[in-house]
Design an enzyme around this catalytic site. Structure first.
Site, PDB file in Angstrom:
ATOM      1  N   HIS A   1      -6.268  -7.253  -0.255  1.00 34.22           N
ATOM      2  CA  HIS A   1      -6.452  -5.840  -0.600  1.00 34.22           C
ATOM      3  C   HIS A   1      -5.702  -5.492  -1.880  1.00 34.22           C
ATOM      4  O   HIS A   1      -4.609  -6.011  -2.125  1.00 34.22           O
ATOM      5  CB  HIS A   1      -5.932  -4.950   0.539  1.00 34.22           C
ATOM      6  CG  HIS A   1      -6.549  -5.236   1.867  1.00 34.22           C
ATOM      7  ND1 HIS A   1      -5.987  -6.113   2.778  1.00 34.22           N
ATOM      8  CD2 HIS A   1      -7.688  -4.778   2.431  1.00 34.22           C
ATOM      9  CE1 HIS A   1      -6.752  -6.165   3.859  1.00 34.22           C
ATOM     10  NE2 HIS A   1      -7.797  -5.373   3.679  1.00 34.22           N
TER      11      HIS A   1
ATOM     12  N   HIS B   1       0.818  -1.221   0.000  1.00 35.97           N
ATOM     13  CA  HIS B   1       0.000   0.000   0.000  1.00 35.97           C
ATOM     14  C   HIS B   1       0.855   1.277   0.000  1.00 35.97           C
ATOM     15  O   HIS B   1       0.306   2.372  -0.060  1.00 35.97           O
ATOM     16  CB  HIS B   1      -0.934   0.026   1.215  1.00 35.97           C
ATOM     17  CG  HIS B   1      -1.950  -1.067   1.209  1.00 35.97           C
ATOM     18  ND1 HIS B   1      -2.814  -1.281   0.142  1.00 35.97           N
ATOM     19  CD2 HIS B   1      -2.259  -2.025   2.129  1.00 35.97           C
ATOM     20  CE1 HIS B   1      -3.597  -2.317   0.425  1.00 35.97           C
ATOM     21  NE2 HIS B   1      -3.272  -2.794   1.609  1.00 35.97           N
TER      22      HIS B   1
HETATM   23 ZN   LIG Z   1      -4.119  -7.094   2.829  1.00 38.29          ZN
END
Ligand SMILES: [Zn+2]
Length: 347
Positions: free
Chosen positions: A196, A159
Site C-alpha cells: 500500500h 498510513h
Molecule cells: Zn500494506
C-alpha cells in the site's frame, strides 16, 4: 550481527473488525503477525532485543500534540459517554478549518481516517512500544553501533500522518526513525516497499527537501489508500521533487516490482542520501491475503539484495505483511539477501 528490536507490549493491541464493502470483517493486523515474524528473526540468528524507552520526544518530533493526547485519552472519554470498548469514527469533517472538536465522536472523526484503526484500552501502549522499537533501531544506526538494524514494528505506521490514524496505523514509525537519523545525517530517504502507498509518510514530509520519500505500491486508483500514491504527486514548496511514487498495476509480479525499485534506488542515489529507512511491508507477496501484487519469496530476496547494494546506513522498519504460508519466509529471504550484500561493508 544485525540487531533486531521488539517489545512484548506491542502484542497488547488487537483491533478486531473494520468495514470492507459495507460489512465488518476481521482486521488482519493481528498480534500473531509479530510472532510469525519473530520466527524469521530467530532463524536468521539476529540478536533480538527489547528497546529502551526513549520517551515522547522522538514521537512528538513527528506528531501533533493534540493527536498524541487524543491517542492516550480518547478511549476513556469515549467510554464515559456510553461508547463501546473500541473507538471507531462515524463522521468526518469536510475540511479541518473549524475549531477543534470537543466531543469524543468529533475527535474520533477528526483524528481517524477510516474504520481500520480502532482504539482500545491497550492501543496506545502498543503503538508507543512500536515507536520505541523503531527509535531503538534508528539510534543503533545513528550512533554508529551498526550499519543496519531491524525494527519489528507492530502496529505498523506508514498510513499515519501528523495527526490522523488510518490503515491499522497510529504512530508513523518509519517517519519517527527518519527524523532520528536526521539528527546525524543531512539527507535521509524513506523507501516504502509495502503493498500500500505510504500516504502518512508522504504527507508528513511533503514540503521538506531533507527527507526524500519514495513508495512502490499497488495503483491507488484501484487500491487502498485510494486518494494518494499517484505518480504525479511530487511534493510541494521546498519539497517539490522530493516525493516519488511508483504505482504498479494490480497483479504485478517480481519483474515489475524490481524495475520500479531500480528507478527508486537511482533517485535515492541522485539525492545523495546519507542514510535510508526501508518501510518494509511484506504484503506485496503473492501469498498475502490482500492479494494486490504478486512478489515471490525469491523476489523479496532480490529486493533485499538491491537495497543492500546501495550500501547506506539502513534502518529496516516493519510495516504490513499479513498471515500467510510465506510471511516468515519473505522476511527471511529479504534480510538474508540484504545481509549477504552488505557483509563486506565497514561497520
Ligand atoms: Zn500494506
Amino acid at each position: 550481527m544485525m540487531h533486531a528490536y521488539f517489545s512484548a507490549d506491542q502484542l497488547r493491541h488487537h483491533g478486531q473488525t473494520f468495514m470492507v464493502a459495507g460489512e465488518a470483517r476481521p482486521i488482519p493486523e493481528v498480534p500473531e503477525r509479530a510472532e510469525i515474524l519473530t520466527t524469521a528473526i530467530k532463524r536468521l540468528g539476529l540478536d533480538l532485543r527489547t528497546p529502551d524507552d526513549f520517551g515522547m520526544g522522538p514521537i512528538a518530533a513527528i506528531h501533533a500534540p493534540e493527536y498524541l493526547k487524543f491517542l492516550q485519552t480518547i478511549h476513556a472519554e469515549w467510554k464515559a459517554v456510553g461508547g463501546s470498548d473500541l473507538v471507531v469514527p462515524g463522521i468526518h469533517p469536510f475540511d479541518r478549518l473549524g475549531p477543534y472538536p470537543r466531543s469524543p465522536a468529533g475527535k474520533a472523526g477528526f483524528h481517524m481516517g477510516d474504520t481500520s484503526c480502532p482504539i482500545s484500552a491497550t492501543t496506545w501502549q502498543s503503538a508507543y512500544a512500536s515507536a520505541q522499537t523503531a527509535i531503538a533501531a534508528a539510534c543503533q544506526v545513528r550512533d554508529g553501533n551498526a550499519r543496519s538494524a531491524y525494527a519489528l514494528c507492530r502496529p505498523p505506521g506508514h498510513h499515519a500522518s501528523r495527526d490522523i490514524a488510518g490503515g491499522f496505523c497510529y504512530l508513523n514509525n518509519s517517519a519517527i526513525a527518519a527524523q532520528e537519523l536526521r539528527l546525524k545525517y543531512d539527507r535521509v530517504a524513506i523507501l516504502d516497499v509495502d503493498l500500500h502507498h505510504g500516504n502518512g509518510t508522504q504527507h508528513i514530509f511533503y514540503a521538506r527537501d531533507d527527507v526524500m520519500t519514495l513508495s512502490i505500491h499497488a495503483d491507488p486508483r484501484d487500491f487502498y489508500p485510494f486518494f494518494w500514491g499517484h505518480a504525479e504527486e511530487r511534493g510541494q514548496d521546498a519539497g517539490l521533487g522530493f516525493n516519488h511514487n511508483y504505482p504498479l498495476p494490480l497483479g504485478s509480479g517480481d519483474d515489475a516490482f524490481l524495475a520500479a525499485l531500480d528507478r527508486a534506488l537511482a533517485m535515492i542515489d541522485h539525492f545523495s542520501a546519507d542514510a535510508v529507512v526501508i518501510a518494509l511491508g511484506l504484503d506485496a507477496s503473492s501469498d498475502d491475503p490482500f492479494g494486490g501484487l504478486a512478489v515471490t519469496p525469491g523476489g523479496f530476496a532480490k529486493i533485499g539484495e538491491k537495497i543492500g547494494g546501495i550500501n547506506l546506513p539502513t534502518v529496516l522498519v516493519q510495516e504490513g505483511g499479513y498471515v500467510s504460508n510465506t510471511l516468515a519466509e519473505n522476511l527471511f529471504q529479504f534480510i538474508s539477501a540484504f545481509q549477504a550484500t552488505t557483509a563486506g561493508s565497514p561497520e
